[in-house]
Design a protein around this motif. Sequence first.
Motif, PDB file in Angstrom:
ATOM      1  N   GLY A 105       4.328  -7.054   2.880  1.00  0.00           N
ATOM      2  CA  GLY A 105       5.180  -6.688   1.506  1.00  0.00           C
ATOM      3  C   GLY A 105       5.992  -7.901   0.962  1.00  0.00           C
ATOM      4  N   ARG A 138      -3.693  -4.518   2.055  1.00  0.00           N
ATOM      5  CA  ARG A 138      -2.793  -3.584   1.223  1.00  0.00           C
ATOM      6  C   ARG A 138      -1.465  -4.254   1.182  1.00  0.00           C
ATOM      7  N   ILE A 159       9.239  -0.711   0.469  1.00  0.00           N
ATOM      8  CA  ILE A 159       8.190  -1.854   1.033  1.00  0.00           C
ATOM      9  C   ILE A 159       8.464  -1.984   2.397  1.00  0.00           C
ATOM     10  N   ALA A 196       1.468  -0.242   4.668  1.00  0.00           N
ATOM     11  CA  ALA A 196       1.461  -1.627   4.010  1.00  0.00           C
ATOM     12  C   ALA A 196       0.890  -2.690   4.991  1.00  0.00           C
ATOM     13  N   TYR A 245       2.293  -4.427  -0.760  1.00  0.00           N
ATOM     14  CA  TYR A 245       3.341  -3.935  -1.438  1.00  0.00           C
ATOM     15  C   TYR A 245       4.393  -4.917  -1.869  1.00  0.00           C
ATOM     16  N   HIS A 269       6.589  -1.304  -5.411  1.00  0.00           N
ATOM     17  CA  HIS A 269       7.495  -0.311  -5.048  1.00  0.00           C
ATOM     18  C   HIS A 269       8.910  -1.180  -4.827  1.00  0.00           C
ATOM     19  N   GLU A 289       0.298  -2.809  -4.615  1.00  0.00           N
ATOM     20  CA  GLU A 289       1.489  -1.681  -5.290  1.00  0.00           C
ATOM     21  C   GLU A 289       2.621  -1.988  -5.488  1.00  0.00           C
TER      22      GLU A 289
END
Length: 298
Positions: free
Chosen positions: A150, A100, A138, A147, A102, A133, A131
């Motif tokens: 980041g 994941r 983040i 997440a 960000y 942000h 994603e």
Amino acid sequence: MESRIRFDWRDLELFVAVAETGSIARAAERSHTVASAVSKRLADLERELETPLLERHSKGVGLTAAGAALLGRARGLIEQARQVEQEVRGYGTGLSGMVRLYANISAIVEFLPAALASFGREHPGIRVHLEEHVSDAIARAVVEQVADLGIVSDQPQRDGLELVPFRTDRLQLLVTPDHPLAGRGRVRFAESLDYPLVGLPATSALHARLQREAADSGRELHLPIRVSSFDAVCAMVAAGLGVGVVPQAATTPYIASLGLVALSLDEDWALRQLFLCRRAGEPLSPAAQRLFAHLCQA
């Protein structure tokens, strides 16, 4: 109530070996075990299934109708089991899994497309869930384990975060060709405060930076319009609704197509540092560690 499965993968592997070799002795040799153990496991398998699978005779063994039906199924099940094992083992080695990530809009537009494309070619088994942000969100998501990694601009003030320099981007001021500042080439940000500014959301790191710089100049930002993306800033500037401050690499295609003028900001802070961040003091999953290393080197 469902009945439990009364045999295991090893039973199926031995059965397939016997069916393919036509001999318990040869199957035992291929399976690196003794013939008596193979014979016993197959007898136990027949007892559990309550039907004979093999026809035993002096020249070897053959399959019953039930055995022939099981052989096709057993081969498919064994292959699926091998695939499952490889996939699960891949998670432990970082060859499979999901990460994941960000990132702020600057990183997504400027740097991540090429970096993630090359990562995908090198690690096809790892999926990256990306994603967009703002930087503060983040940093919070990484610390709270929402997440794995980041990418933020500036340096967020948050405990529990490890920051690694990632990339730099340069901010510039956009104006229309007929704007009073258009012929300057380089300007100070304070000079743009005499004009309306097409701004980004109040939660964005860039907005916070511009607000600080305006306050240091003893001025306030005049923000008649806020939009959520850099391409929207370019469109609004092109429509004559104000000036805009945007990253150079993220907006060059829009600037060219809209016929805008990009002016260099004569400020040290206009060269922004982007950081790759992770939770401090905690190991990453093998897949996330591979992506972290790739982004550091890309």
